[in-house]
Design a protein around this motif. Structure first.
Motif, mmCIF file in Angstrom:
data_model
loop_
_atom_site.group_PDB
_atom_site.id
_atom_site.type_symbol
_atom_site.label_atom_id
_atom_site.label_comp_id
_atom_site.label_asym_id
_atom_site.label_seq_id
_atom_site.Cartn_x
_atom_site.Cartn_y
_atom_site.Cartn_z
ATOM 1 N N ASP A 103 0.180 8.689 6.664
ATOM 2 C CA ASP A 103 -1.289 8.618 6.753
ATOM 3 C C ASP A 103 -1.944 9.168 5.491
ATOM 4 O OD1 ASP A 103 -1.024 7.467 9.212
ATOM 5 O OD2 ASP A 103 -1.842 9.148 10.361
ATOM 6 N N THR A 104 -1.361 10.218 4.932
ATOM 7 C CA THR A 104 -1.909 10.789 3.689
ATOM 8 C C THR A 104 -1.828 9.780 2.560
ATOM 9 O OG1 THR A 104 -1.350 13.050 4.359
ATOM 10 C CG2 THR A 104 -1.647 12.644 1.992
ATOM 11 N N LEU A 105 -0.700 9.096 2.436
ATOM 12 C CA LEU A 105 -0.549 8.107 1.377
ATOM 13 C C LEU A 105 -1.471 6.910 1.618
ATOM 14 C CD1 LEU A 105 3.327 8.078 0.785
ATOM 15 C CD2 LEU A 105 1.577 9.479 -0.314
ATOM 16 N N ALA A 106 -1.556 6.468 2.863
ATOM 17 C CA ALA A 106 -2.410 5.314 3.180
ATOM 18 C C ALA A 106 -3.873 5.626 2.908
ATOM 19 C CB ALA A 106 -2.209 4.905 4.635
ATOM 20 N N PRO A 116 3.507 1.158 -5.206
ATOM 21 C CA PRO A 116 2.514 0.919 -4.159
ATOM 22 C C PRO A 116 1.229 1.711 -4.428
ATOM 23 C CG PRO A 116 4.245 2.380 -3.369
ATOM 24 C CD PRO A 116 4.704 1.862 -4.694
ATOM 25 N N TYR A 117 0.123 1.177 -3.976
ATOM 26 C CA TYR A 117 -1.174 1.785 -4.253
ATOM 27 C C TYR A 117 -1.257 3.229 -3.763
ATOM 28 C CZ TYR A 117 -2.705 -3.034 -5.072
ATOM 29 O OH TYR A 117 -2.837 -4.319 -5.549
ATOM 30 N N GLY A 118 -0.731 3.484 -2.547
ATOM 31 C CA GLY A 118 -0.819 4.825 -1.981
ATOM 32 C C GLY A 118 0.316 5.740 -2.375
ATOM 33 N N GLY A 119 1.493 5.170 -2.608
ATOM 34 C CA GLY A 119 2.626 5.978 -3.016
ATOM 35 C C GLY A 119 3.871 5.706 -2.206
ATOM 36 N N VAL A 120 4.914 6.486 -2.494
ATOM 37 C CA VAL A 120 6.232 6.330 -1.885
ATOM 38 C C VAL A 120 6.584 7.591 -1.116
ATOM 39 C CG1 VAL A 120 8.714 6.097 -2.344
ATOM 40 C CG2 VAL A 120 7.056 4.736 -3.663
ATOM 41 N N ASP A 180 0.824 -1.210 0.000
ATOM 42 C CA ASP A 180 0.000 0.000 0.000
ATOM 43 C C ASP A 180 0.855 1.256 0.000
ATOM 44 O OD1 ASP A 180 -2.546 -1.309 0.093
ATOM 45 O OD2 ASP A 180 -2.129 -1.809 2.183
ATOM 46 N N VAL A 181 1.895 1.269 0.848
ATOM 47 C CA VAL A 181 2.777 2.430 0.972
ATOM 48 C C VAL A 181 4.198 1.907 1.146
ATOM 49 C CG1 VAL A 181 3.392 4.448 2.380
ATOM 50 C CG2 VAL A 181 0.989 3.858 2.044
ATOM 51 N N VAL A 182 5.152 2.595 0.548
ATOM 52 C CA VAL A 182 6.571 2.278 0.770
ATOM 53 C C VAL A 182 7.253 3.495 1.366
ATOM 54 C CG1 VAL A 182 8.774 1.679 -0.293
ATOM 55 C CG2 VAL A 182 6.684 0.580 -1.099
ATOM 56 N N LEU A 183 7.979 3.272 2.473
ATOM 57 C CA LEU A 183 8.804 4.299 3.083
ATOM 58 C C LEU A 183 10.248 3.964 2.709
ATOM 59 C CD1 LEU A 183 8.481 5.595 6.766
ATOM 60 C CD2 LEU A 183 10.449 5.926 5.294
ATOM 61 N N ALA A 184 10.812 4.756 1.806
ATOM 62 C CA ALA A 184 12.151 4.511 1.265
ATOM 63 C C ALA A 184 13.156 5.384 2.004
ATOM 64 C CB ALA A 184 12.178 4.826 -0.230
#
Length: 370
Positions: free
Chosen positions: A362-365, A104-108, A86-90
């Motif tokens: 939270d915004t990306l999720a 990811p669906y929500g973004g990086v 859903d989200v990736v924290l790089a």
């Protein structure tokens, strides 16, 4: 995603602890699985995370260098059979292209621990071969991240100026600790924790202790990043019994070790951009240990020291300046610095400072739905 030993990477551990109770967190990095994750993809220990083909870097074939880097190959293999995230924290620039490919669906979200393209600019090899690679990477991929953060205001300004990246500022703050400042000791107790690297100029503290007129002790909690340098440093202190070398302690025990001192010391000559604008973990560790703080004139730290009246900002980065400052301090001033750390401890804690990560993730999720 972080190309580091996750269980000892303080900034990454804060991210994991922050989100593990709210999301199902999968990690990829070196070492054993951190506590609280649902799955850990362990990079092989023998894979050197910084290794890249020098010939390709010299030829400016940066895309090929990235794809062929051993850590990229190993990470891609580990991620190949994973369901879509859903989200990736790089964490840091090297993870970003691979994170973006996961779509990811929500973004990086990209978290930049240092200023990537100027990290070791004191080295001509870095400037010639490595810096152009990181400039390419950030110009090519940086703005493809859906959000970004970094450790300090000065780095955020430079990322925006050079790469057009808008970064939230999330300092390397330590968790809040419920402590009371200890009385000022006699002799005055100094402490430093961190990496044993030659470029850190740890000899400045040794020089200060050697020339100090007042009685002081210095406790050093050093990671043996450069064992040869650490042994040389030990040898230089053979005639100074007031300087004590300790084995590194786990992050959860560091606060108690530091709290036995009076003043946390960090004097880092600005040999590169990141050193000039450093705002390290140890600064916030000192606050949570309720110590006064003595630093060189490093702008990020100096702003906080002066604003909260936490200690002394030296005029320069020399042992002479540090010794003079120590000799000039009264016990009453040190007690005031420790009380100021106590007053600022909650504001400067991780619980307050990590809100930039919370808003971003939270915004990306929220994009995912369901």
């Amino acid at each position: 995603m972080a190309w580091s030993p996750l269980r000892s990477d303080a900034r990454v551990l804060r991210q994991i602890r922050l989100f593990a109770d709210r999301y199902a967190v999968t990690t990829i990095g070196y070492g054993e699985a951190p506590d609280g994750v649902v799955e850990h993809l362990r990079l092989p220990d023998h894979v050197v995370h910084w290794h890249k083909d020098r010939r390709l870097l010299a030829l400016r074939r940066f895309e090929t260098a990235y794809r062929g880097a051993p850590v990229t190959v190993a990470a891609a293999e580990l991620l190949a059979d994973q369901a879509k995230f859903d989200v990736v924290l790089a964490n840091d620039a090297d993870t970003l292209p691979l994170a973006l490919e996961l779509a990811p669906y929500g973004g990086v979200h990209l978290d930049l621990h240092e200023y990537a393209s100027r990290q070791s600019e004191e080295s001509w090899r870095w400037r010639l071969f490595v810096a152009p690679y990181y400039r390419w990477l950030l110009r090519r991929h940086g703005r493809e991240a859906d959000s970004a953060s970094t450790v300090g205001r000065w780095l955020a300004r430079e990322y925006r100026r050079e790469f057009g990246l808008t970064c939230a500022v999330v300092p390397n703050a330590a968790p809040y600790a419920d402590r009371t400042p200890t009385p000022v000791g006699a002799p005055l107790r100094l402490v430093h924790s961190g990496l044993a690297r030659r470029g850190r100029s740890l000899h400045v503290m040794v020089d200060a202790v050697r020339s100090c007129q007042r009685d002081v002790t210095l406790d050093l909690y050093l990671m043996p990043n450069d064992p040869t340098y650490l042994e040389q440093l030990r040898a230089s202190c053979a005639d100074l019994p007031q300087i004590r070398f300790h084995d590194p302690v786990p992050p959860e025990q560091l606060g108690d070790a530091l709290a036995a001192a009076d003043l946390g010391v960090f004097v880092l000559p600005p040999v590169n951009f990141n050193y000039r604008f450093t705002l390290p973990n140890k600064f916030f560790d000192f606050v949570q240990a309720r110590l006064g703080i003595i630093i060189g004139p490093s702008p990020e730290m100096a702003d906080l020291v002066r604003h909260h009246r936490l200690g002394v900002v030296l005029d320069d980065f020399t042992g002479e300046a540090l010794a003079a400052a120590l000799d000039a301090l009264s016990d009453a001033q040190v007690a005031d610095f420790k009380a100021a750390s106590d007053a600022a401890a909650r504001e400067l804690s991780a619980q307050e400072q990590v809100r930039g990560w919370v808003r971003a993730i939270d915004t990306l999720a929220a994009r995912v739905g369901g």
